[in-house]
Enzyme design. Structure first.
Site, PDB file in Angstrom:
ATOM      1  N   ALA A 110       0.762  -1.257   0.143  1.00 29.81           N
ATOM      2  CA  ALA A 110      -0.054   0.018   0.008  1.00 29.81           C
ATOM      3  C   ALA A 110       0.732   1.429  -0.130  1.00 29.81           C
ATOM      4  O   ALA A 110       0.094   2.366  -0.551  1.00 29.81           O
ATOM      5  CB  ALA A 110      -0.901  -0.014   1.207  1.00 29.81           C
ATOM      6  N   ALA A 111       2.080   1.131   0.399  1.00 23.97           N
ATOM      7  CA  ALA A 111       2.848   2.682   0.730  1.00 23.97           C
ATOM      8  C   ALA A 111       3.123   3.072  -0.455  1.00 23.97           C
ATOM      9  O   ALA A 111       3.486   2.360  -1.434  1.00 23.97           O
ATOM     10  CB  ALA A 111       3.780   2.516   1.758  1.00 23.97           C
ATOM     11  N   CYS A 234       3.069  -0.158 -12.621  1.00 22.69           N
ATOM     12  CA  CYS A 234       3.688   0.960 -13.397  1.00 22.69           C
ATOM     13  C   CYS A 234       4.884   0.461 -14.147  1.00 22.69           C
ATOM     14  O   CYS A 234       5.736   1.103 -14.478  1.00 22.69           O
ATOM     15  CB  CYS A 234       4.007   2.202 -12.654  1.00 22.69           C
ATOM     16  SG  CYS A 234       5.350   2.060 -11.310  1.00 22.69           S
TER      17      CYS A 234
HETATM   18  N1  SAM Z   1       0.117   1.263  -3.936  1.00 23.16           N
HETATM   19  C1  SAM Z   1       1.094   2.542  -3.625  1.00 23.16           C
HETATM   20  C2  SAM Z   1       0.590   3.793  -3.934  1.00 23.16           C
HETATM   21  O1  SAM Z   1      -0.497   3.903  -4.611  1.00 23.16           O
HETATM   22  O2  SAM Z   1       0.804   4.778  -3.248  1.00 23.16           O
HETATM   23  C3  SAM Z   1       2.315   1.997  -4.286  1.00 23.16           C
HETATM   24  C4  SAM Z   1       2.985   0.603  -3.952  1.00 23.16           C
HETATM   25  S1  SAM Z   1       4.383   0.449  -4.484  1.00 23.16           S
HETATM   26  C5  SAM Z   1       4.149   0.095  -6.269  1.00 23.16           C
HETATM   27  C6  SAM Z   1       4.880  -1.362  -3.899  1.00 23.16           C
HETATM   28  C7  SAM Z   1       5.027  -1.502  -2.435  1.00 23.16           C
HETATM   29  O3  SAM Z   1       4.999  -2.752  -2.326  1.00 23.16           O
HETATM   30  C8  SAM Z   1       6.283  -0.813  -2.039  1.00 23.16           C
HETATM   31  O4  SAM Z   1       5.990   0.230  -1.055  1.00 23.16           O
HETATM   32  C9  SAM Z   1       6.890  -2.028  -1.233  1.00 23.16           C
HETATM   33  O5  SAM Z   1       7.516  -1.704   0.049  1.00 23.16           O
HETATM   34  C10 SAM Z   1       5.670  -2.974  -1.205  1.00 23.16           C
HETATM   35  N2  SAM Z   1       6.052  -4.474  -0.850  1.00 23.16           N
HETATM   36  C11 SAM Z   1       7.035  -5.114  -1.484  1.00 23.16           C
HETATM   37  N3  SAM Z   1       7.044  -6.561  -1.226  1.00 23.16           N
HETATM   38  C12 SAM Z   1       6.071  -6.590  -0.268  1.00 23.16           C
HETATM   39  C13 SAM Z   1       5.395  -7.616   0.609  1.00 23.16           C
HETATM   40  N4  SAM Z   1       5.893  -8.883   0.354  1.00 23.16           N
HETATM   41  N5  SAM Z   1       4.166  -7.283   1.438  1.00 23.16           N
HETATM   42  C14 SAM Z   1       3.872  -6.150   1.263  1.00 23.16           C
HETATM   43  N6  SAM Z   1       4.395  -5.008   0.547  1.00 23.16           N
HETATM   44  C15 SAM Z   1       5.548  -5.106  -0.216  1.00 23.16           C
END
Ligand code: SAM
Length: 304
Positions: A110-111, A234
């Site tokens: 989500a971040a 993306c």
């Molecule tokens: N959805 C967000 C937004 O719109 O602001 C952007 C998300 S970004 C493309 C992908 C995120 O997935 C990153 O913040 C990363 O830290 C997280 N991530 C990577 N592997 C993960 C996992 N196994 N479980 C949860 N989050 C994960």
């Protein structure tokens, strides 16, 4: 726009945060500040703007488009959380998932939370929005962003989504999942000028990302009450997009693709034309991919 146009030629998009304001009030505020509002765009080329002109987008009801390089970072509306600075393509996932107010929803990766805040706005802050991310630093940025946006229906957890137990009773009513996992970012125009990595390394990186994305997708489909899931990246690589979705559908015959926005100008690569793609040339956005999966009728009745 010519193929591969730099980011400074793309329209600047703003999403109106309906938890704090309305499109109408935002438009009025900007008009009073000297911007000129040209109404709702009816064709894609209406998004090519100059000077202080702006329009309401033609596909997304809460998105405004401005000339390239318009900067709102220091603007009151941004600081007060009334507007979110978000590319139009990245507004598609929450808009398409459209969880109703009161529903239980997971935002798996989500971040920093722009899509989470969009989901909360669509849910009118009612229901439960479980948001996970592996990266603690990005999650703390996200808390600030959600606070500013007035989001209150969320529950953040610093977790690896792949270790979240779908059978945990707290997720028993989750019917909607948004999955926007880490990807190569190859659709982000500003990243395209990076010096090309070693070809073998790049191939290995893409294969690792695709395998992670497929694991996340398969894991998501294990939530027992899931009705609909939106998968987005993306990336412009079919390896992270159509190929991941096709492999998942093959492994999960109880899910199918939902045809998305008939009026959207760019489709997923054949045969996955139900999905959407976005690009600088065809949609005047960053490169993006979106698929929506739904559970095939299971006797409990699927609301359309
Ligand atoms: N959805 C967000 C937004 O719109 O602001 C952007 C998300 S970004 C493309 C992908 C995120 O997935 C990153 O913040 C990363 O830290 C997280 N991530 C990577 N592997 C993960 C996992 N196994 N479980 C949860 N989050 C994960």
């Amino acid at each position: 726009l010519p193929a591969g146009s730099p980011a400074d030629q793309l329209p600047r998009y703003v999403r109106v945060n309906t938890l704090k304001t309305t499109v109408r009030d935002t438009v009025d505020y900007l008009k009073r500040e000297g911007f000129s509002y040209l109404g709702q765009a009816v064709r894609l080329d209406n998004l090519t703007l100059k000077n202080k002109d702006f329009v309401l987008d033609l596909h997304l009801p809460e998105v405004l488009a401005f000339p390239p390089n318009t900067d709102f970072h220091d603007h009151f509306l941004y600081k007060a959380g009334h507007i979110i600075l978000q590319d139009k393509a990245s507004c598609l996932p929450a808009h398409l998932l459209h969880p109703p107010p009161g529903s239980h929803v997971i935002d798996a990766c989500a971040a920093p939370g722009n899509k989470t805040s969009h989901l909360a706005a669509i849910m009118k802050n009612r229901g439960r929005l479980f948001a996970f991310d592996l990266d603690g630093k990005r999650l703390s940025t996200m808390s600030t962003l959600l606070l500013r946006a007035g989001v209150s229906c969320h529950q953040l957890a610093n977790r690896d989504f792949l270790t979240v137990d779908p059978d945990d009773p707290q997720y028993k009513d989750v019917e909607y999942i948004l999955l926007d996992p880490s990807c190569s970012g190859s659709g982000m125009v500003c990243l395209r000028d990076r010096s090309p990595a070693d070809q073998e390394e790049e191939k290995a990186r893409l294969a690792a990302l695709a395998s992670f994305q497929l694991r996340c997708l398969n894991h998501s489909l294990r939530f027992p009450r899931l009705k609909r899931l939106v998968y987005s990246t993306c990336s412009i690589h079919s390896q992270e997009n159509e190929e991941v979705v096709a492999a998942c559908l093959q492994q999960n015959p109880d899910f199918r693709l939902v045809p998305l926005l008939a009026q959207w100008p760019e489709r997923g690569l054949e045969p996955l034309s139900q999905c959407l793609r976005a690009s600088t040339t065809k949609t005047l956005t960053h490169g993006f991919f979106v698929a929506m999966l739904e559970k095939v009728g299971d006797g409990r009745g699927i609301k359309k």
